[in-house]
Design a protein around this motif. Structure first.
Motif, PDB file in Angstrom:
ATOM      1  N   TYR A 256       0.834  -1.203   0.000  1.00  0.00           N
ATOM      2  CA  TYR A 256       0.000   0.000   0.000  1.00  0.00           C
ATOM      3  C   TYR A 256       0.868   1.253   0.000  1.00  0.00           C
ATOM      4  O   TYR A 256       0.631   2.208  -0.765  1.00  0.00           O
ATOM      5  CB  TYR A 256      -0.913  -0.023   1.221  1.00  0.00           C
ATOM      6  N   ARG A 257       1.914   1.254   0.840  1.00  0.00           N
ATOM      7  CA  ARG A 257       2.820   2.410   0.895  1.00  0.00           C
ATOM      8  C   ARG A 257       3.539   2.597  -0.435  1.00  0.00           C
ATOM      9  O   ARG A 257       3.771   3.729  -0.877  1.00  0.00           O
ATOM     10  CB  ARG A 257       3.840   2.220   2.027  1.00  0.00           C
ATOM     11  N   GLU A 258       3.889   1.510  -1.091  1.00  0.00           N
ATOM     12  CA  GLU A 258       4.564   1.611  -2.392  1.00  0.00           C
ATOM     13  C   GLU A 258       3.625   2.239  -3.428  1.00  0.00           C
ATOM     14  O   GLU A 258       4.033   3.084  -4.218  1.00  0.00           O
ATOM     15  CB  GLU A 258       5.014   0.220  -2.853  1.00  0.00           C
ATOM     16  N   ILE A 259       2.357   1.838  -3.402  1.00  0.00           N
ATOM     17  CA  ILE A 259       1.377   2.428  -4.324  1.00  0.00           C
ATOM     18  C   ILE A 259       1.236   3.923  -4.075  1.00  0.00           C
ATOM     19  O   ILE A 259       1.178   4.727  -5.007  1.00  0.00           O
ATOM     20  CB  ILE A 259       0.015   1.716  -4.180  1.00  0.00           C
ATOM     21  N   LEU A 260       1.199   4.318  -2.807  1.00  0.00           N
ATOM     22  CA  LEU A 260       1.022   5.734  -2.463  1.00  0.00           C
ATOM     23  C   LEU A 260       2.181   6.597  -2.954  1.00  0.00           C
ATOM     24  O   LEU A 260       2.009   7.805  -3.150  1.00  0.00           O
ATOM     25  CB  LEU A 260       0.870   5.891  -0.949  1.00  0.00           C
ATOM     26  N   GLU A 261       3.346   6.004  -3.167  1.00  0.00           N
ATOM     27  CA  GLU A 261       4.483   6.777  -3.675  1.00  0.00           C
ATOM     28  C   GLU A 261       4.156   7.393  -5.031  1.00  0.00           C
ATOM     29  O   GLU A 261       4.761   8.404  -5.423  1.00  0.00           O
ATOM     30  CB  GLU A 261       5.725   5.883  -3.794  1.00  0.00           C
TER      31      GLU A 261
ATOM     32  N   HIS B  14       1.162   8.541  -5.793  1.00  0.00           N
ATOM     33  CA  HIS B  14       0.009   9.420  -5.612  1.00  0.00           C
ATOM     34  C   HIS B  14       0.290  10.337  -4.418  1.00  0.00           C
ATOM     35  O   HIS B  14      -0.134  10.070  -3.291  1.00  0.00           O
ATOM     36  CB  HIS B  14      -1.263   8.591  -5.384  1.00  0.00           C
ATOM     37  N   PRO B  15       1.041  11.410  -4.649  1.00  0.00           N
ATOM     38  CA  PRO B  15       1.517  12.276  -3.552  1.00  0.00           C
ATOM     39  C   PRO B  15       0.407  12.799  -2.646  1.00  0.00           C
ATOM     40  O   PRO B  15       0.600  12.873  -1.429  1.00  0.00           O
ATOM     41  CB  PRO B  15       2.215  13.426  -4.304  1.00  0.00           C
ATOM     42  N   LYS B  16      -0.762  13.171  -3.208  1.00  0.00           N
ATOM     43  CA  LYS B  16      -1.839  13.719  -2.381  1.00  0.00           C
ATOM     44  C   LYS B  16      -2.331  12.676  -1.384  1.00  0.00           C
ATOM     45  O   LYS B  16      -2.488  12.954  -0.185  1.00  0.00           O
ATOM     46  CB  LYS B  16      -2.989  14.194  -3.272  1.00  0.00           C
ATOM     47  N   LEU B  17      -2.560  11.466  -1.862  1.00  0.00           N
ATOM     48  CA  LEU B  17      -3.016  10.406  -0.962  1.00  0.00           C
ATOM     49  C   LEU B  17      -1.938  10.021   0.039  1.00  0.00           C
ATOM     50  O   LEU B  17      -2.236   9.687   1.192  1.00  0.00           O
ATOM     51  CB  LEU B  17      -3.433   9.177  -1.778  1.00  0.00           C
ATOM     52  N   LEU B  18      -0.666  10.078  -0.390  1.00  0.00           N
ATOM     53  CA  LEU B  18       0.424   9.780   0.533  1.00  0.00           C
ATOM     54  C   LEU B  18       0.463  10.790   1.670  1.00  0.00           C
ATOM     55  O   LEU B  18       0.644  10.422   2.838  1.00  0.00           O
ATOM     56  CB  LEU B  18       1.764   9.766  -0.227  1.00  0.00           C
ATOM     57  N   LYS B  19       0.273  12.072   1.318  1.00  0.00           N
ATOM     58  CA  LYS B  19       0.280  13.122   2.341  1.00  0.00           C
ATOM     59  C   LYS B  19      -0.855  12.899   3.339  1.00  0.00           C
ATOM     60  O   LYS B  19      -0.660  13.003   4.562  1.00  0.00           O
ATOM     61  CB  LYS B  19       0.138  14.479   1.670  1.00  0.00           C
ATOM     62  N   GLU B  20      -2.034  12.557   2.838  1.00  0.00           N
ATOM     63  CA  GLU B  20      -3.169  12.290   3.720  1.00  0.00           C
ATOM     64  C   GLU B  20      -2.877  11.089   4.618  1.00  0.00           C
ATOM     65  O   GLU B  20      -3.221  11.089   5.809  1.00  0.00           O
ATOM     66  CB  GLU B  20      -4.427  12.032   2.887  1.00  0.00           C
ATOM     67  N   PHE B  21      -2.245  10.081   4.042  1.00  0.00           N
ATOM     68  CA  PHE B  21      -1.929   8.870   4.812  1.00  0.00           C
ATOM     69  C   PHE B  21      -0.952   9.203   5.945  1.00  0.00           C
ATOM     70  O   PHE B  21      -1.130   8.777   7.091  1.00  0.00           O
ATOM     71  CB  PHE B  21      -1.331   7.815   3.888  1.00  0.00           C
ATOM     72  N   LEU B  22       0.081   9.989   5.622  1.00  0.00           N
ATOM     73  CA  LEU B  22       1.081  10.331   6.627  1.00  0.00           C
ATOM     74  C   LEU B  22       0.518  11.243   7.709  1.00  0.00           C
ATOM     75  O   LEU B  22       0.975  11.219   8.849  1.00  0.00           O
ATOM     76  CB  LEU B  22       2.292  11.000   5.958  1.00  0.00           C
TER      77      LEU B  22
ATOM     78  N   GLY C 133      -8.665   3.432   2.212  1.00  0.00           N
ATOM     79  CA  GLY C 133      -9.396   2.962   1.050  1.00  0.00           C
ATOM     80  C   GLY C 133      -8.774   3.586  -0.197  1.00  0.00           C
ATOM     81  O   GLY C 133      -8.833   4.802  -0.355  1.00  0.00           O
ATOM     82  N   PHE C 134      -8.201   2.793  -1.066  1.00  0.00           N
ATOM     83  CA  PHE C 134      -7.487   3.341  -2.202  1.00  0.00           C
ATOM     84  C   PHE C 134      -8.340   3.221  -3.462  1.00  0.00           C
ATOM     85  O   PHE C 134      -8.833   2.134  -3.774  1.00  0.00           O
ATOM     86  CB  PHE C 134      -6.157   2.619  -2.414  1.00  0.00           C
ATOM     87  N   MET C 135      -8.494   4.325  -4.185  1.00  0.00           N
ATOM     88  CA  MET C 135      -9.231   4.323  -5.448  1.00  0.00           C
ATOM     89  C   MET C 135      -8.244   4.589  -6.574  1.00  0.00           C
ATOM     90  O   MET C 135      -7.567   5.595  -6.586  1.00  0.00           O
ATOM     91  CB  MET C 135     -10.328   5.403  -5.440  1.00  0.00           C
ATOM     92  N   TYR C 136      -8.144   3.648  -7.498  1.00  0.00           N
ATOM     93  CA  TYR C 136      -7.240   3.863  -8.636  1.00  0.00           C
ATOM     94  C   TYR C 136      -7.780   5.002  -9.504  1.00  0.00           C
ATOM     95  O   TYR C 136      -8.981   5.063  -9.759  1.00  0.00           O
ATOM     96  CB  TYR C 136      -7.141   2.588  -9.491  1.00  0.00           C
ATOM     97  N   PRO C 137      -6.902   5.869  -9.974  1.00  0.00           N
ATOM     98  CA  PRO C 137      -7.356   6.936 -10.862  1.00  0.00           C
ATOM     99  C   PRO C 137      -7.776   6.376 -12.204  1.00  0.00           C
ATOM    100  O   PRO C 137      -7.375   5.282 -12.593  1.00  0.00           O
ATOM    101  CB  PRO C 137      -6.109   7.834 -10.997  1.00  0.00           C
ATOM    102  N   ARG C 138      -8.587   7.126 -12.942  1.00  0.00           N
ATOM    103  CA  ARG C 138      -9.019   6.674 -14.274  1.00  0.00           C
ATOM    104  C   ARG C 138      -7.799   6.575 -15.184  1.00  0.00           C
ATOM    105  O   ARG C 138      -6.896   7.379 -15.090  1.00  0.00           O
ATOM    106  CB  ARG C 138     -10.019   7.654 -14.858  1.00  0.00           C
TER     107      ARG C 138
END
Length: 262
Positions: A235-240, A242-250, A257-262
Motif C-alpha cells: 500500500y505504501r509503495e502504491i502511495l508513492e 500518488h503524492p496527495k493520498l500519501l500526504k493524507e496517509f502520513l 481505502g485506495f481508489m485507482y485513478p481513471r
C-alpha cells in the motif's frame, strides 16, 4: 554491457592466458557475497571489462559462522555451487569456489562440474578433487550427505596439470586452492589477489579493501514479516505514485481505502 561471460566462452576459442588472468583478477576484486555466481551472471564488454549482475540471491553475513540454508535445485546454477551448499550450510567462501569453476570453464570452454543432480555433482567433484578426508566428512552437517560421502569408494585427486594441459602452473596452483573441498581451506579474495599468479597485474598495496556496507542497512533481513506487514508495504509503495493520498496517509487522515485513478 554487450554480452555475458557465457557468450564470451561459447563464441571465443582464441582467448589468451592474459584474458584468463584479467578475467579472474576482476572477479576476485569484486569481493561480493553473491551466492549465485556463474558465467551468465557476469556481464562483459569488448574491452574485457566485467560487471557482476543478478543479486537476487545475495545476502548479508551477520557473522562468520556457517549458516544453514535450503537451496532450490536450479539445474544451471548447480554446476557452480560449492559442495557445502549441497550439505545445507554456507560461508562467504562459496563465491571463491564459484569463481574457481568459472575460471576453469574459461580455460577449457566447458563447465567443470556439469552435474545432472546433487549426487552426480558430488561424484564429478570427487572424481577430480578426490574423496574428502574423514575429518572433512565428519564435519558435514547433513546426515544423508555425510552417509553418501562415507560410503563412497576412495578416490585420489587428479593433478590439475593433467586436466588442464599447457596452462600456467601458477594459474593451476591458485585454481587448486579455490576448489578446496572445505571452505576454510580456500583463500579469501584478498589472499587470492596476493597470489604470485597476479604478480604482474595486481598491486595489493594500492588496492585497499573497501569498507563493508554497514549491517544496519540490512536489518530487514532479520525481521519476521507478517501478511499484514506485506499488505502495508505494498500500500505504501502504491502511495508513492500518488503524492496527495500519501500526504493524507502520513497525516493520519487517510481511511486506507485506495481508489485507482481513471
Amino acid at each position: 554491457m554487450e554480452a555475458d561471460l557465457h557468450q564470451v566462452i561459447k563464441a571465443n576459442d582464441d582467448l589468451t592466458p592474459e584474458h584468463y588472468q584479467f578475467f579472474l583478477y576482476q572477479l576476485l576484486r569484486a569481493n561480493v557475497f553473491h551466492r549465485d555466481l556463474k558465467p551468465k551472471n557476469i556481464l562483459a564488454n569488448s574491452d574485457c571489462k566485467l560487471k557482476i549482475c543478478d543479486f537476487g540471491l545475495a545476502r548479508v553475513a551477520f557473522n562468520d559462522t556457517p549458516t544453514a540454508i535450503f537451496w532450490t535445485d536450479y539445474v544451471a546454477t548447480r554446476w557452480y555451487r560449492a559442495p557445502e551448499l549441497f550439505l545445507l550450510q554456507y560461508t562467504p567462501a562459496i563465491d571463491i569456489w564459484s569463481i574457481g569453476c568459472i575460471f576453469a570453464e574459461l580455460l577449457t570452454g566447458r563447465p567443470l562440474f556439469p552435474g545432472k543432480n546433487v549426487v552426480h555433482q558430488l561424484d564429478l567433484m570427487t572424481d577430480l578433487l578426490g574423496t574428502p578426508s574423514a575429518e572433512a566428512i565428519a564435519r558435514v552437517r547433513n546426515e544423508k550427505a555425510r552417509r553418501y560421502l562415507s560410503s563412497m569408494r576412495r578416490k585420489k585427486p587428479i593433478p590439475l596439470s593433467q586436466k588442464f594441459p599447457n596452462v600456467d602452473p601458477l594459474a593451476l596452483r591458485l585454481l587448486e586452492k579455490m576448489l578446496a573441498f572445505e571452505p576454510k581451506d580456500r583463500p579469501s579474495a584478498e589472499e587470492a589477489l596476493a597470489d604470485p599468479y597476479f604478480k604482474s597485474l595486481a598491486k595489493v598495496q594500492r588496492e585497499p579493501s573497501a569498507q563493508p556496507v554497514t549491517k544496519l542497512e540490512f536489518e530487514f533481513e532479520r525481521r519476521r514479516v507478517t501478511k499484514e506487514d506485506i499488505r502495508e508495504l505494498i500500500y505504501r509503495e502504491i502511495l508513492e505514485y500518488h503524492p496527495k493520498l500519501l500526504k493524507e496517509f502520513l497525516q493520519g487522515t487517510d481511511s486506507m481505502g485506495f481508489m485507482y485513478p481513471r
